[in-house]
Design an enzyme around this catalytic site. Sequence first.
Site, PDB file in Angstrom:
ATOM      1  N   CYS A 173       4.015  -6.634   8.185  1.00  0.00           N
ATOM      2  CA  CYS A 173       4.917  -6.108   9.209  1.00  0.00           C
ATOM      3  C   CYS A 173       5.087  -7.140  10.317  1.00  0.00           C
ATOM      4  CB  CYS A 173       4.369  -4.811   9.791  1.00  0.00           C
ATOM      5  SG  CYS A 173       5.468  -4.043  11.014  1.00  0.00           S
ATOM      6  N   GLU A 202       0.816  -1.200   0.000  1.00  0.00           N
ATOM      7  CA  GLU A 202       0.000   0.000   0.000  1.00  0.00           C
ATOM      8  C   GLU A 202       0.853   1.255   0.000  1.00  0.00           C
ATOM      9  OE1 GLU A 202      -2.592  -0.411   3.327  1.00  0.00           O
ATOM     10  OE2 GLU A 202      -3.734  -2.017   2.386  1.00  0.00           O
ATOM     11  N   SER A 261       8.445   5.991  16.748  1.00  0.00           N
ATOM     12  CA  SER A 261       7.115   5.664  17.275  1.00  0.00           C
ATOM     13  C   SER A 261       7.251   5.252  18.733  1.00  0.00           C
ATOM     14  CB  SER A 261       6.488   4.538  16.445  1.00  0.00           C
ATOM     15  OG  SER A 261       6.296   4.958  15.114  1.00  0.00           O
ATOM     16  N   LEU A 262       6.984   6.180  19.636  1.00  0.00           N
ATOM     17  CA  LEU A 262       7.170   5.929  21.064  1.00  0.00           C
ATOM     18  C   LEU A 262       5.894   5.367  21.684  1.00  0.00           C
ATOM     19  CD1 LEU A 262       9.544   6.258  22.992  1.00  0.00           C
ATOM     20  CD2 LEU A 262       8.625   8.489  23.642  1.00  0.00           C
ATOM     21  N   SER A 311      10.453   6.560   9.509  1.00  0.00           N
ATOM     22  CA  SER A 311       9.806   6.240  10.777  1.00  0.00           C
ATOM     23  C   SER A 311      10.220   4.852  11.256  1.00  0.00           C
ATOM     24  CB  SER A 311       8.286   6.297  10.612  1.00  0.00           C
ATOM     25  OG  SER A 311       7.632   5.924  11.809  1.00  0.00           O
ATOM     26  N   CYS A 341       2.364  -4.590  16.441  1.00  0.00           N
ATOM     27  CA  CYS A 341       1.914  -3.625  17.448  1.00  0.00           C
ATOM     28  C   CYS A 341       0.427  -3.832  17.717  1.00  0.00           C
ATOM     29  CB  CYS A 341       2.186  -2.201  16.973  1.00  0.00           C
ATOM     30  SG  CYS A 341       3.950  -1.828  16.794  1.00  0.00           S
ATOM     31  N   CYS A 360      -2.991   6.607   9.192  1.00  0.00           N
ATOM     32  CA  CYS A 360      -1.956   5.910   9.939  1.00  0.00           C
ATOM     33  C   CYS A 360      -2.561   4.803  10.800  1.00  0.00           C
ATOM     34  CB  CYS A 360      -1.225   6.920  10.823  1.00  0.00           C
ATOM     35  SG  CYS A 360       0.098   6.229  11.806  1.00  0.00           S
ATOM     36  N   GLU A 374       8.492  -2.216   9.020  1.00  0.00           N
ATOM     37  CA  GLU A 374       9.455  -1.534   9.877  1.00  0.00           C
ATOM     38  C   GLU A 374      10.707  -1.238   9.041  1.00  0.00           C
ATOM     39  OE1 GLU A 374      12.019   0.169  11.902  1.00  0.00           O
ATOM     40  OE2 GLU A 374      10.116  -0.089  12.957  1.00  0.00           O
TER      41      GLU A 374
END
Length: 355
Positions: A127, A107, A227-228, A204, A131, A346, A175
């Site tokens: 990915c 994408e 990305s925290l 990122s 997450c 996102c 990632e």
Amino acid sequence: MSATPVTQLTPSSQPQQPCSPLLGASVTELTSWVQQQGQPAYRGKQLHDWIYHKGVRSLTDISVFSKQWRAAVADVPIGRSTIHHRSVASDGTVKYLLQLSDGEIVEAVGIPTDKRLTVCVSTQVGCPMACDFCATGKGGYKRNLERHEIVDQVLTVQEDFQQRVSHVVFMGMGEPLLNTENVLAGLRSLNQDVGIGQRSLTLSTVGIRDRISELAEHHLQVTLAVSLHAPNQALREQLIPSARSYHIEDLLAECREYVAITGRRISFEYILLAGVNDLPEHALELSKHLRGFQNHVNLIPYNSIDEVDYKRPSGDRIQAFLTVLQQQHIAVSVRYSRGLEADAACGQLRTKASR
């Protein structure tokens, strides 16, 4: 800004092999390749122009080359994808499902704002980070993208919009720092071949041990976004499984080192999840981590997906979190995602075709 060369990302000294996709190759590589084929060196610059600026998808379509030579290299792939599906949101954001040469789908998103056109690119098919709040990770992981597959996403959006791409964010599927070689090659090509300035490129990462320090050694002028998503280790482990092997303090130490080496400010991405990480005390705890080095916090109100129960905080809760950070003198802004109707915002970069 002009396209400042990525001097630390030099093209390979080895010429492209005839059967390798040519997209992503530098003018030097293309010149070496055409000379291998018995063509004069100036043909390399012509080939470069046709690939990056005229949108050619087959060598047989390059009219300045002889018919005989075009026939001889007809099977050499340039490395362009096809648009499998295209969705348009009311704000003009366009989501693309792009089919690669092996049939896999990735994408990309085109985001128009005023006179700018930003492209969000993927770096992997799926990915592996999984997450807890992210749609992409729910679909599993297939493979890394090659350099030509990264660059192709930008050219595809640019051609579809018929507008020059001004910014690229590596925030799509995957990632990036688990695909460092191809991502760095893609950055080099987007900068030197496509002509996008380094400071208009954003990379990122969720944070991979030692990879931020390695990236710093290239002294790039790209923007690093980390990305925290949590202010402490326990909560970060809950949201990001990979954080169990990479403590938040170690991650932040690498970030400070990156700023010291590159002189570039880091952006910290923080998705706001209602009742999870959006309390004022979370904001205060976060602020204590971010003092003493250049950074900026992007607060991202969550976009709900079917697979998980997380919700977006209320406007008042978002404002309260923002206010605490501002009172602590942290540079911060709220980023509201574009393209919600197209499932392109996102955290929603997921291939419906695989369902």
